[in-house]
Design an enzyme around this catalytic site. Sequence first.
Site, PDB file in Angstrom:
ATOM      1  N   ARG A 108       0.819  -1.215   0.000  1.00 56.10           N
ATOM      2  CA  ARG A 108       0.000   0.000   0.000  1.00 56.10           C
ATOM      3  C   ARG A 108       0.847   1.257   0.000  1.00 56.10           C
ATOM      4  NH1 ARG A 108      -3.993   0.585   4.956  1.00 56.10           N
ATOM      5  NH2 ARG A 108      -1.960   0.566   5.993  1.00 56.10           N
ATOM      6  N   LYS A 148      -9.368 -13.480   8.065  1.00 59.27           N
ATOM      7  CA  LYS A 148     -10.235 -14.304   8.906  1.00 59.27           C
ATOM      8  C   LYS A 148     -11.004 -13.407   9.862  1.00 59.27           C
ATOM      9  CE  LYS A 148      -6.873 -18.102   8.727  1.00 59.27           C
ATOM     10  NZ  LYS A 148      -5.916 -18.949   9.488  1.00 59.27           N
ATOM     11  N   GLY A 168      -6.362 -22.178   7.296  1.00 62.70           N
ATOM     12  CA  GLY A 168      -5.769 -23.350   7.923  1.00 62.70           C
ATOM     13  C   GLY A 168      -4.726 -22.973   8.950  1.00 62.70           C
ATOM     14  N   LYS A 183     -11.970 -18.897  15.726  1.00 60.68           N
ATOM     15  CA  LYS A 183     -10.799 -19.450  16.426  1.00 60.68           C
ATOM     16  C   LYS A 183      -9.938 -18.334  17.015  1.00 60.68           C
ATOM     17  CE  LYS A 183      -7.532 -18.440  13.172  1.00 60.68           C
ATOM     18  NZ  LYS A 183      -6.139 -17.948  13.302  1.00 60.68           N
ATOM     19  N   ASP A 202      -6.690 -25.212  12.972  1.00 61.43           N
ATOM     20  CA  ASP A 202      -6.346 -23.813  13.198  1.00 61.43           C
ATOM     21  C   ASP A 202      -6.674 -23.388  14.625  1.00 61.43           C
ATOM     22  OD1 ASP A 202      -5.257 -21.440  12.378  1.00 61.43           O
ATOM     23  OD2 ASP A 202      -6.898 -20.857  11.063  1.00 61.43           O
ATOM     24  N   THR A 259      -3.776 -21.769  17.005  1.00 57.72           N
ATOM     25  CA  THR A 259      -3.903 -20.377  17.421  1.00 57.72           C
ATOM     26  C   THR A 259      -4.080 -20.234  18.930  1.00 57.72           C
ATOM     27  OG1 THR A 259      -4.995 -20.010  15.296  1.00 57.72           O
ATOM     28  CG2 THR A 259      -5.080 -18.223  16.866  1.00 57.72           C
ATOM     29  N   VAL A 271      -1.900  -6.554  13.400  1.00 55.45           N
ATOM     30  CA  VAL A 271      -3.340  -6.660  13.611  1.00 55.45           C
ATOM     31  C   VAL A 271      -3.663  -7.968  14.322  1.00 55.45           C
ATOM     32  CG1 VAL A 271      -5.592  -6.862  12.478  1.00 55.45           C
ATOM     33  CG2 VAL A 271      -3.890  -5.233  11.612  1.00 55.45           C
ATOM     34  N   GLU A 295      -6.809  -9.969  14.617  1.00 51.19           N
ATOM     35  CA  GLU A 295      -8.144  -9.985  14.024  1.00 51.19           C
ATOM     36  C   GLU A 295      -9.236 -10.336  15.030  1.00 51.19           C
ATOM     37  OE1 GLU A 295      -9.004  -8.910  11.093  1.00 51.19           O
ATOM     38  OE2 GLU A 295      -8.008  -9.937   9.444  1.00 51.19           O
TER      39      GLU A 295
END
Length: 336
Positions: free
Chosen positions: A30, A105, A133, A188, A241, A245, A276, A278
């Site tokens: 960006r 996600k 995944g 998740k 996942d 996580t 970030v 999420e």
Amino acid sequence: MKVAVFGAGAWGTALARHASAKHEVVLWVRDAAQAEAIAATRENVRYLPGVRLDGPVSTTADHGVALDGADLLVIATSVAGLRPVARALATATPAGAPPVLWLCKGLEAGTGLLPHQVIAQVWPAAASGALSGPSFAQEVAAGLPVALTVASGHAEVAQAAVGAFHHGAARIYRSADVVGVEVAGALKNIMAIATGISDGLGLGLNARAALLTRGLAEIGRFGAALGAQPETFMGLAGVGDLVLTCTGDLSRNRRVGLALGRGETLDAVLASLGHVAEGVACCGAVRDAARRLHVELPITEAVAAVLFEGRAARDAVAALLAREPKAEFVREPRDD
């Protein structure tokens, strides 16, 4: 094959590096200055320090340059960035685009939409799908084994994903359950914050196991309400996942939970994270959607109370423990 990756965070950069072992890759950044810095140093110092981009990876801040001759487009932004990037790409490819994948996600803040619903609004002509995944960017960039799921209703999207990424130490499995894969990927992260809080409070491995298991049940309930296939939640994008996580120390969402469990404020945690997480924004969107759907998500509600209502982490856990007893599954076991 030419792969265009839009978004130069850790995961986008790692996937670009992996794809470059077999293909030409262009990484859209960006910020033009950052694009030039990555090109000059062959390293994304900001998001993936210490990882060399030695393959055929070029960088650009121009959508047109990235799109030129691309056979696969990969949107590697956060959920918040999906809509503007997809809209820009749709505008730049009025005559049609190659297959499109997204990596984000979560649910979009404000609308509560899943990523495929965002794409349907801004780029309905795109043949698209999700790549998800159990995967930490640092390990993929290091060439360590990983298995991912591509979910799409378009055969050409799955074929393009396999062609781009199924090589070296990476395996790509196919699924048609876009909703299930997206729901699993979104929730998740919330469960990772919850298990991080539990570990930060020192509640032990038994508590962590309980949160993982009941968290999977929440994911399944929410997914069922949206029409997902139950078996998806037992696959890579689901339990795979979730376990990674919630237990892996590289998980940003888990680190948020750990810090909250230790008594740090959310603002301080996010300021120090540098990336970030999420699950924070997603938690509010999932809670609101579940209330509209009349789906019970007690762990999500507890995490949201800590994140957005100022509730102490220990009090939120106590409220979970004080819930009335109930059957583990919908049907009570038979006496005989």
